[in-house]
Design a protein around this motif. Structure first.
Motif, short mmCIF file in Angstrom:
data_model
loop_
_atom_site.label_atom_id
_atom_site.label_comp_id
_atom_site.label_asym_id
_atom_site.label_seq_id
_atom_site.Cartn_x
_atom_site.Cartn_y
_atom_site.Cartn_z
N ARG A 2 0.85 -1.19 0.00
CA ARG A 2 0.00 0.00 0.00
C ARG A 2 0.88 1.24 0.00
O ARG A 2 1.80 1.37 0.80
CB ARG A 2 -0.90 0.00 1.24
CG ARG A 2 -1.77 1.25 1.35
CD ARG A 2 -2.70 1.17 2.54
NE ARG A 2 -1.97 1.12 3.81
CZ ARG A 2 -2.57 1.13 5.01
NH1 ARG A 2 -3.88 1.17 5.09
NH2 ARG A 2 -1.85 1.08 6.11
N VAL A 4 1.50 5.13 0.72
CA VAL A 4 0.98 6.19 1.59
C VAL A 4 1.79 7.46 1.36
O VAL A 4 2.99 7.39 1.05
CB VAL A 4 1.05 5.78 3.08
CG1 VAL A 4 0.24 4.52 3.32
CG2 VAL A 4 2.49 5.57 3.53
N HIS A 45 1.36 6.42 10.03
CA HIS A 45 1.98 5.11 9.93
C HIS A 45 3.43 5.12 10.44
O HIS A 45 3.85 4.27 11.21
CB HIS A 45 1.94 4.63 8.48
CG HIS A 45 2.74 3.40 8.23
ND1 HIS A 45 2.54 2.22 8.91
CD2 HIS A 45 3.77 3.16 7.36
CE1 HIS A 45 3.40 1.31 8.48
NE2 HIS A 45 4.15 1.85 7.55
N CYS A 149 9.02 -1.33 6.98
CA CYS A 149 8.42 -0.22 6.23
C CYS A 149 9.38 0.18 5.13
O CYS A 149 10.48 -0.36 5.02
CB CYS A 149 8.10 0.97 7.16
SG CYS A 149 9.51 1.63 8.07
N TRP A 168 3.84 -4.60 2.75
CA TRP A 168 3.39 -3.62 3.73
C TRP A 168 3.36 -2.22 3.11
O TRP A 168 3.43 -2.06 1.89
CB TRP A 168 4.28 -3.66 4.97
CG TRP A 168 4.65 -5.05 5.38
CD1 TRP A 168 5.91 -5.55 5.54
CD2 TRP A 168 3.77 -6.15 5.67
NE1 TRP A 168 5.88 -6.87 5.91
CE2 TRP A 168 4.58 -7.26 5.99
CE3 TRP A 168 2.39 -6.30 5.68
CZ2 TRP A 168 4.04 -8.50 6.33
CZ3 TRP A 168 1.86 -7.54 6.01
CH2 TRP A 168 2.67 -8.61 6.34
N ASP A 169 3.28 -1.21 3.95
CA ASP A 169 3.17 0.16 3.44
C ASP A 169 4.49 0.65 2.85
O ASP A 169 5.57 0.32 3.33
CB ASP A 169 2.74 1.10 4.57
CG ASP A 169 1.28 0.92 4.94
OD1 ASP A 169 0.58 0.22 4.20
OD2 ASP A 169 0.85 1.50 5.94
#
Length: 234
Positions: A2, A4, A45, A149, A168-169
């Motif tokens: 994802r 962000v 996040h 991350c 993950w992000d």
């Protein structure tokens, strides 16, 4: 994975909060609207620290109660024994400061210094510290068991992360919501989600992985006759 937006901590969150979780680039100041936004449910996040004074920067971030999942800080290669002790001292102080507050530490390691830092952390038994991928990362596989991350650019090739099963992000620097959404859509199309790594890592959490020859993950990411060789399309 994802994508962000990674925005300056001094920016007004009003245009960004409706888009979901954000990552903050800590510039030493926090816009006054962030505290009420977080109380209303806005999600931060990760906060990326400059790393010039990591302990003081982290304490200042924690003071604002943003509730990030991670604090990411840049770390250079320890050229001397003293430099290594200094890094470990900072990490010990940061772990004490974040204990019980939620955020985990993720190191953005200088390009090419992955092996030296991983060895330093292993010697210190610092298993609670993880890593943050960035475009300069030269050995992502070495960090894979604690890769928590990441931060990328609009043109970053994320296929090496896909092969490792990273889902993950990923923070993308942004100053305008519309531009961010366009860039994120391009990256998402080029790097569709994966559920498993293309190849199992040799180690996980410092322990050898026992392979199961009957299972192959992410075959579509592998070049050659057993895969389509396009690096991300099944």
């Amino acid at each position: 994975m994802r994508f962000v937006p990674l925005i300056s901590s001094s920016l007004d969150p009003a245009r960004w909060v409706p888009m979901g979780p954000v990552a903050l680039d800590w510039d030493g100041a926090l816009h006054a609207a962030w505290a009420p936004a977080v109380r209303r449910g806005a999600a931060v996040h990760v906060v990326h620290l400059p790393g010039r004074s990591p302990v003081e920067e982290a304490l200042e971030v924690l003071r604002h109660g943003l509730g990030p999942d991670f604090l990411a800080l840049p770390v250079s290669r320890p050229e001397t024994r003293e430099a290594g002790f200094r890094i470990l001292g900072h990490l010990e102080s940061l772990l004490e400061a974040t204990s019980g507050r939620g955020p985990k530490l993720a190191l953005k390691i200088e390009a090419g210094a992955e092996a030296a830092l991983v060895d330093l952390l292993r010697q210190a038994r610092a298993e609670a510290v993880g890593f943050c991928w960035h475009p300069g990362t030269t050995d992502a596989e070495l960090l894979a068991d604690r890769l928590w991350c990441g931060v990328c650019g609009p043109g970053s090739d994320l296929r090496p992360l896909q092969r490792l099963g990273y889902r993950w992000d990923m923070a993308l620097p942004a100053v305008d919501p519309g531009v961010f959404q366009t860039q994120a859509a391009v990256l998402e199309a080029a790097h569709p989600p994966v559920l498993f790594p293309a190849e199992m890592p040799a180690t996980a959490l410092g322990r050898p992985v026992v392979p199961d020859d009957s299972v192959v993950f992410g075959r579509h990411l592998l070049p050659g006759p057993d895969g389509d060789g396009v690096g991300g399309h099944s």
